[in-house]
Enzyme design. Structure first.
Site, PDB file in Angstrom:
ATOM      1  CD  GLU A   1      14.150  19.940   6.274  1.00  0.00           C
ATOM      2  OE1 GLU A   1      15.432  19.730   6.042  1.00  0.00           O
ATOM      3  OE2 GLU A   1      12.627  20.783   6.094  1.00  0.00           O
TER       4      GLU A   1
ATOM      5  CG  ASP B   1      12.435  20.669   2.422  1.00  0.00           C
ATOM      6  OD1 ASP B   1      13.666  21.718   3.130  1.00  0.00           O
ATOM      7  OD2 ASP B   1      10.940  20.783   3.414  1.00  0.00           O
TER       8      ASP B   1
ATOM      9  CG  HIS C   1      17.748  13.918  16.322  1.00  0.00           C
ATOM     10  ND1 HIS C   1      18.911  13.562  15.354  1.00  0.00           N
ATOM     11  CD2 HIS C   1      17.597  15.533  15.454  1.00  0.00           C
ATOM     12  CE1 HIS C   1      19.480  14.601  14.747  1.00  0.00           C
ATOM     13  NE2 HIS C   1      18.658  15.992  14.764  1.00  0.00           N
TER      14      HIS C   1
HETATM   15  N1  LIG Z   1      15.475  14.358  12.262  1.00  0.00           N
HETATM   16  C1  LIG Z   1      16.653  14.493  12.011  1.00  0.00           C
HETATM   17  N2  LIG Z   1      16.922  16.296  11.998  1.00  0.00           N
HETATM   18  C2  LIG Z   1      16.787  16.886  10.714  1.00  0.00           C
HETATM   19  C3  LIG Z   1      18.304  16.280  10.167  1.00  0.00           C
HETATM   20  N3  LIG Z   1      18.779  17.326   9.761  1.00  0.00           N
HETATM   21  C4  LIG Z   1      17.447  18.500  10.037  1.00  0.00           C
HETATM   22  N4  LIG Z   1      17.327  17.969  10.463  1.00  0.00           N
HETATM   23  C5  LIG Z   1      15.687  19.141  11.357  1.00  0.00           C
HETATM   24  O1  LIG Z   1      14.548  19.639  10.149  1.00  0.00           O
HETATM   25  C6  LIG Z   1      14.206  20.311  10.704  1.00  0.00           C
HETATM   26  C7  LIG Z   1      13.612  21.795   9.029  1.00  0.00           C
HETATM   27  O2  LIG Z   1      13.354  22.401   9.306  1.00  0.00           O
HETATM   28  P1  LIG Z   1      12.802  23.680   8.871  1.00  0.00           P
HETATM   29  O3  LIG Z   1      13.669  23.671   7.705  1.00  0.00           O
HETATM   30  O4  LIG Z   1      11.701  24.404   9.691  1.00  0.00           O
HETATM   31  O5  LIG Z   1      11.846  22.936   7.285  1.00  0.00           O
HETATM   32  P2  LIG Z   1      10.273  21.927   7.726  1.00  0.00           P
HETATM   33  O6  LIG Z   1      10.204  21.699   9.121  1.00  0.00           O
HETATM   34  O7  LIG Z   1      10.570  20.266   7.223  1.00  0.00           O
HETATM   35  O8  LIG Z   1       9.845  22.744   7.552  1.00  0.00           O
HETATM   36  P3  LIG Z   1       8.779  22.767   5.528  1.00  0.00           P
HETATM   37  O9  LIG Z   1      10.446  22.457   5.133  1.00  0.00           O
HETATM   38  O10 LIG Z   1       8.109  24.178   5.769  1.00  0.00           O
HETATM   39  O11 LIG Z   1       8.104  21.767   5.484  1.00  0.00           O
HETATM   40  C8  LIG Z   1      15.254  21.025  11.258  1.00  0.00           C
HETATM   41  O12 LIG Z   1      15.040  20.769  12.326  1.00  0.00           O
HETATM   42  C9  LIG Z   1      16.344  20.216  11.348  1.00  0.00           C
HETATM   43  O13 LIG Z   1      16.787  20.288  12.760  1.00  0.00           O
HETATM   44  C10 LIG Z   1      18.307  14.995  10.241  1.00  0.00           C
HETATM   45  O14 LIG Z   1      19.645  14.832   9.867  1.00  0.00           O
HETATM   46  N5  LIG Z   1      18.388  14.550  11.008  1.00  0.00           N
END
Ligand SMILES: Nc1nc2c(ncn2[C@@H]2O[C@H](COP(=O)(O)OP(=O)(O)OP(=O)(O)O)[C@@H](O)[C@H]2O)c(=O)[nH]1
Length: 419
Positions: free
Chosen positions: A339, A296, A309
Site C-alpha cells: 500500500e 502509504d 481483501h
Molecule cells: N487488499 C490488498 N492488501 C494488500 C495488498 N498489498 C499489501 N496489502 C496489505 O497491506 C497491509 C499493510 O499493512 P501494514 O504494513 O501493517 O501497514 P498498515 O496497516 O497500513 O499500517 P500503517 O502503515 O502503520 O498505517 C498488509 O495487511 C498487506 O497484506 C494488495 O495488493 N491488496
C-alpha cells in the site's frame, strides 16, 4: 438541294467515322441494305456488294439480345426512332458490341421509304469498363484497405476494407482528402517526409496512426505510391495499408505487463526505479530539482481485516486514481509495493512539491469509499541532494514518511535538505 450540296452529302456519309447504313422500309422483307458507308463495311467485314439487297438480320447471332431486337422491330413498325446496344457478328463470325440508332426516312409526301442507321463499335469501351469493374471488385475483395486519390489528393475510391476499418461510408469521403484521418499523432516532419517522397515520385512507407470516424485511433502500416501518366506526370496516388492495431495493442499489452502494476495500472516498482534513475540523471545534469513523495495508506491492514481483501484492493485503486489525477502528465506515479506509492516529480521546485503532497493528502482524506468510507495517507517528501544516490533519496523520503506515521498519520513530513 443543289448538285454540289448533294455531292457534299454523299461524301460526308461515305467518309463518316461512324458506321452508316441505309435500308429500304420493306418490313416484310426484313429492310434490305441499299447503301453502307466504308466504316460500316469495315465494322462488319462485309463489302457493300455483299450487303446490298440483304436484310441486316444477317448480323445477328446467339448473343444478340432478343429483347433489343423486339424493341427495334416495334420501333420500325411504328416508324419511330430507335436506339440500343447489342452484340452483332462480323462476316468472319467474330462478335462486337454495337451501339446504334435508327431513324425513319420519309419522302416529300411523308411516305416512309427508308431507314438510316448510325452505328458505333463500342466493344473496346465495354471491355475497358468491364475490366475496370473487375479491378474494382478485386480491390474490394482484398482484405487490406486501399485508397485512391487524384493528383490533388482528393479521394476517388476507397475499397470495402478501407470503409470497414475507418467506419466512413465511401460516399462520405469521396472528394475529401486523407487529412480527414489525421490523428495529430505525427509531427510536421513526418508529413514533410511524406510530401517530399511523393513529389519526387517515390513511394512513402510508414506506420500511420489514423483516426476512425468514431474518433478512435488505429495503427496502419501504409504504403503510398504516386501513379504517373505516359508523360511522367503524377495523376493519382494509391495507398495500400494493413491495419496493425491488434499487433500494436498486443505489443502495448506486453509492454504494460512488464512495466505496469496489474491492480492499479500505475508503473510497477521495476519500471519506477528506472524512471527514478533517469529523472535523477536529468536533475544532475541541470534538469531542475527532483523531488520524490513516498506515501502509504494508514492502517491499511485494518481495512483488509474488517472489509476483506477485495475492499482493500478497491481502496488501492481509488487512491491510485486520486494520485494520478493530482500530478502533471510528466510525473511518474509508482506502486512501490503493498500500500506504498512513490511519486517522482522531476524539474519541480520543493515548494511546489510540498503544495502538491498536501493537496493529495487532503483529497484522499476527503474521499469516501462506498463501503470502507474514509482512509488517510501519510506522506514523506525529499528533494535530491547533489551527489546523492536514488537509494539514499528514497531512504530519506521513507524516514520522513516514518516520522509522519509516528506523528499521528494523515500528515506530510519533509526530509531536511542535504548538502
Ligand atoms: N487488499 C490488498 N492488501 C494488500 C495488498 N498489498 C499489501 N496489502 C496489505 O497491506 C497491509 C499493510 O499493512 P501494514 O504494513 O501493517 O501497514 P498498515 O496497516 O497500513 O499500517 P500503517 O502503515 O502503520 O498505517 C498488509 O495487511 C498487506 O497484506 C494488495 O495488493 N491488496
Amino acid at each position: 438541294m443543289s448538285t454540289s450540296q448533294l455531292q457534299l452529302f454523299q461524301s460526308a456519309v461515305m467518309q463518316s467515322w461512324n458506321a452508316i447504313v441505309i435500308t429500304d422500309a420493306d418490313l416484310a422483307a426484313g429492310c434490305c441494305v441499299e447503301i453502307a458507308n466504308p466504316a460500316f463495311c469495315a465494322m462488319t467485314g462485309y463489302s457493300l456488294d455483299e450487303l446490298r439487297g440483304r436484310p441486316l438480320k444477317m448480323l445477328q447471332g446467339p448473343d444478340t439480345d432478343p429483347a433489343v431486337i423486339d424493341h427495334l422491330r416495334a420501333c420500325l413498325r411504328e416508324a419511330r426512332f430507335f436506339e440500343g446496344t447489342t452484340t452483332n457478328y462480323r462476316k468472319d463470325g467474330s462478335s462486337y458490341i454495337v451501339r446504334w440508332n435508327i431513324s425513319p426516312v420519309r419522302d416529300d409526301d411523308g411516305v416512309l421509304t427508308h431507314f438510316i442507321s448510325v452505328q458505333q463499335d463500342i466493344s473496346e469501351h465495354v471491355r475497358t469498363e468491364r475490366e475496370n469493374r473487375l479491378l474494382a471488385r478485386a480491390l474490394d475483395a482484398t482484405s487490406d484497405p486501399v485508397l485512391l486519390t487524384d493528383a490533388q489528393a482528393r479521394i476517388i475510391f476507397a475499397n470495402t476494407a478501407f470503409v470497414e476499418v475507418t467506419g466512413y461510408p465511401a460516399s462520405e469521403i469521396r472528394g475529401r482528402t486523407p487529412a480527414l484521418f489525421k490523428s495529430g499523432a505525427h509531427d510536421d516532419a513526418f508529413y514533410a517526409g511524406l510530401r517530399s517522397s511523393l513529389a519526387s515520385g517515390q513511394d512513402f512507407r510508414a506506420t500511420f496512426i489514423n483516426r476512425r470516424r468514431d474518433g478512435s485511433l488505429y495503427h496502419a502500416e501504409q504504403s503510398i505510391s504516386p501513379i504517373c501518366d505516359e508523360a511522367g506526370r503524377i495523376t493519382h496516388y494509391v495507398s495500400v495499408s494493413k491495419d496493425i492495431s491488434q499487433r500494436v495493442d498486443m505489443e502495448q499489452a506486453l509492454r504494460d505487463a512488464a512495466t505496469r502494476d496489474k491492480l492499479t495500472g500505475l508503473y510497477n516498482r521495476h519500471r519506477g526505479e528506472q524512471l527514478l534513475e533517469e529523472a535523477a540523471a536529468e536533475a544532475r545534469t541541470g534538469g531542475g530539482p527532483l523531488t520524490v513523495i513516498v506515501c502509504d495508506v494508514d492502517h491499511f491492514k485494518q481495512v483488509n481485516d474488517r472489509f476483506g481483501h477485495p475492499a482493500g484492493d478497491r481502496i488501492l485503486i481509488e487512491v491510485s486514481g486520486i494520485l494520478r489525477q493530482s500530478v502533471r502528465g510528466r510525473d511518474a506515479v509508482i506502486r512501490w509495493g503493498g500500500e506504498e506509492f512513490v511519486i517522482v516529480l522531476d524539474a519541480c521546485p520543493q515548494a511546489a512539491a510540498i503544495d502538491l503532497a498536501e493537496r493529495i493528502r487532503v483529497r484522499i482524506a476527503a474521499h469516501r469509499d462506498v463501503e470502507v468510507g474514509r482512509v488517510t495517507l501519510s506522506l514523506g517528501l525529499a528533494t535530491l541532494a547533489p551527489a546523492e544516490s536514488t537509494d539514499e533519496l528514497i531512504a530519506r523520503a521513507d524516514a520522513a514518511l516514518y516520522q509522519a506515521k509516528r506523528g499521528g498519520r494523515d500528515r506530510l513530513c519533509v526530509a531536511e535538505s542535504r548538502g
